[in-house]
Design a protein around this motif. Structure first.
Motif, PDB file in Angstrom:
ATOM      1  N   LEU A  98       0.786  -1.228   0.000  1.00  0.00           N
ATOM      2  CA  LEU A  98       0.000   0.000   0.000  1.00  0.00           C
ATOM      3  C   LEU A  98       0.821   1.283   0.000  1.00  0.00           C
ATOM      4  CD1 LEU A  98      -2.784  -1.030   2.541  1.00  0.00           C
ATOM      5  CD2 LEU A  98      -2.884  -1.086   0.042  1.00  0.00           C
ATOM      6  N   LYS A  99       1.976   1.257   0.627  1.00  0.00           N
ATOM      7  CA  LYS A  99       2.803   2.462   0.701  1.00  0.00           C
ATOM      8  C   LYS A  99       4.056   2.306  -0.139  1.00  0.00           C
ATOM      9  CE  LYS A  99       1.664   3.867   5.453  1.00  0.00           C
ATOM     10  NZ  LYS A  99       2.280   4.150   6.776  1.00  0.00           N
ATOM     11  N   ARG A 100       4.555   3.436  -0.598  1.00  0.00           N
ATOM     12  CA  ARG A 100       5.801   3.402  -1.359  1.00  0.00           C
ATOM     13  C   ARG A 100       6.922   2.776  -0.534  1.00  0.00           C
ATOM     14  NH1 ARG A 100       8.074   7.012  -5.822  1.00  0.00           N
ATOM     15  NH2 ARG A 100      10.132   6.087  -6.040  1.00  0.00           N
ATOM     16  N   ALA A 101       6.970   3.066   0.744  1.00  0.00           N
ATOM     17  CA  ALA A 101       8.015   2.495   1.603  1.00  0.00           C
ATOM     18  C   ALA A 101       7.951   0.967   1.591  1.00  0.00           C
ATOM     19  CB  ALA A 101       7.886   3.019   3.030  1.00  0.00           C
ATOM     20  N   PHE A 158       5.720  -3.755 -10.447  1.00  0.00           N
ATOM     21  CA  PHE A 158       4.447  -3.752  -9.737  1.00  0.00           C
ATOM     22  C   PHE A 158       3.279  -3.603 -10.706  1.00  0.00           C
ATOM     23  CE2 PHE A 158       7.636  -2.544  -6.730  1.00  0.00           C
ATOM     24  CZ  PHE A 158       7.264  -3.228  -5.586  1.00  0.00           C
ATOM     25  N   VAL A 159       2.206  -4.329 -10.411  1.00  0.00           N
ATOM     26  CA  VAL A 159       0.940  -4.192 -11.118  1.00  0.00           C
ATOM     27  C   VAL A 159      -0.085  -3.824 -10.055  1.00  0.00           C
ATOM     28  CG1 VAL A 159      -0.853  -5.349 -12.442  1.00  0.00           C
ATOM     29  CG2 VAL A 159       1.559  -5.874 -12.891  1.00  0.00           C
ATOM     30  N   HIS A 160      -0.518  -2.555 -10.077  1.00  0.00           N
ATOM     31  CA  HIS A 160      -1.484  -2.062  -9.095  1.00  0.00           C
ATOM     32  C   HIS A 160      -2.890  -2.242  -9.652  1.00  0.00           C
ATOM     33  CE1 HIS A 160      -3.289   1.657  -6.884  1.00  0.00           C
ATOM     34  NE2 HIS A 160      -3.764   0.526  -6.427  1.00  0.00           N
ATOM     35  N   LEU A 161      -3.676  -3.058  -8.979  1.00  0.00           N
ATOM     36  CA  LEU A 161      -5.076  -3.264  -9.348  1.00  0.00           C
ATOM     37  C   LEU A 161      -5.911  -2.262  -8.565  1.00  0.00           C
ATOM     38  CD1 LEU A 161      -5.182  -7.165  -9.327  1.00  0.00           C
ATOM     39  CD2 LEU A 161      -4.728  -5.618 -11.246  1.00  0.00           C
ATOM     40  N   ALA A 174       3.797   5.815  -8.107  1.00  0.00           N
ATOM     41  CA  ALA A 174       4.247   7.107  -8.634  1.00  0.00           C
ATOM     42  C   ALA A 174       4.826   6.891 -10.032  1.00  0.00           C
ATOM     43  CB  ALA A 174       5.301   7.712  -7.715  1.00  0.00           C
ATOM     44  N   ASP A 175       4.928   7.964 -10.791  1.00  0.00           N
ATOM     45  CA  ASP A 175       5.432   7.877 -12.160  1.00  0.00           C
ATOM     46  C   ASP A 175       6.833   7.292 -12.242  1.00  0.00           C
ATOM     47  OD1 ASP A 175       3.061   8.931 -13.108  1.00  0.00           O
ATOM     48  OD2 ASP A 175       3.850  10.969 -13.306  1.00  0.00           O
ATOM     49  N   ASP A 176       7.635   7.465 -11.207  1.00  0.00           N
ATOM     50  CA  ASP A 176       9.008   6.960 -11.239  1.00  0.00           C
ATOM     51  C   ASP A 176       9.137   5.525 -10.719  1.00  0.00           C
ATOM     52  OD1 ASP A 176       8.453   7.690  -8.587  1.00  0.00           O
ATOM     53  OD2 ASP A 176      10.555   8.182  -8.183  1.00  0.00           O
ATOM     54  N   GLU A 177       8.007   4.884 -10.390  1.00  0.00           N
ATOM     55  CA  GLU A 177       8.053   3.499  -9.932  1.00  0.00           C
ATOM     56  C   GLU A 177       7.870   2.557 -11.111  1.00  0.00           C
ATOM     57  OE1 GLU A 177       6.563   2.604  -5.782  1.00  0.00           O
ATOM     58  OE2 GLU A 177       5.233   4.258  -6.375  1.00  0.00           O
TER      59      GLU A 177
END
Length: 184
Positions: free
Chosen positions: A101-104, A118-121, A156-159
């Motif tokens: 859930l978090k970038r960290a 990553f594939v975010h659904l 984020a766009d850079d992920e």
């Protein structure tokens, strides 16, 4: 399959740093298990369900309707990262579900050996809640969905990854994942 999503050379083994893993992420009810299972089968790679890495204490906490803290999640994320690294060390890519859930949390998973994508659904809260209420035998109650949505930090766009709408059929989502990840 002719795609860099499954970077196995002839002989079925890649150098650890050349392995690409896929983490199918999202809040509860987003279809992570369904999509990840289909994706792993399509790619012919190993699949793991993040829930199998939770401690008994974490499962009991969530079953009681209590959200996990970052401290609760730290060993869970380390176990998933270690599984990914173990697969890479064996020369195998893997597909794993993880809310991430978090970038960290995603940053912790990115420390695994190999490339982690990553594939975010993602989808409407009403659909997520409906799916959760229709499940049986899962420890995560629908009452925790609001806390997950409040915690979620979208990619984020850079992920390294992509976000897909869960209103599509699972097979269509997998088709999109394979096409998009192969082209990047």
């Amino acid at each position: 399959m002719d795609t860099d999503v499954t970077p196995l050379p002839p002989g079925g083994r890649a150098a650890p740093d050349d392995v690409t893993h896929v983490v199918v992420m999202g809040v509860a009810g987003s279809g992570k298990t369904t999509v990840a299972t289909l994706l792993a089968a399509r790619l012919g790679v190993t699949y793991a369900e993040a829930d199998q890495f939770h401690s008994a204490e974490n499962i009991a906490k969530m079953s009681a309707g209590n959200a996990l803290t970052d401290d609760d999640r730290e060993p869970w994320l380390a176990a998933i990262r270690d599984w990914l690294s173990g697969e890479a060390e064996a020369g195998r890519p893997g597909v794993v579900t993880c809310s991430a859930l978090k970038r960290a949390y995603r940053d912790a998973l990115r420390t695994a050996v190999g490339r982690v994508r990553f594939v975010h659904l993602d989808g409407p809260a009403e659909l997520l809640a409906e799916r959760m209420q229709g499940r049986s035998g899962h420890f995560m109650p629908a009452s925790l969905l609001p806390s997950q949505l409040a915690t979620l930090e979208p990619l984020a766009d850079d992920e390294d990854g992509l976000t897909l709408d869960i209103t599509s059929e699972p097979g269509e989502i997998v088709d999109t994942v394979v096409a998009r990840l192969a082209s990047a």
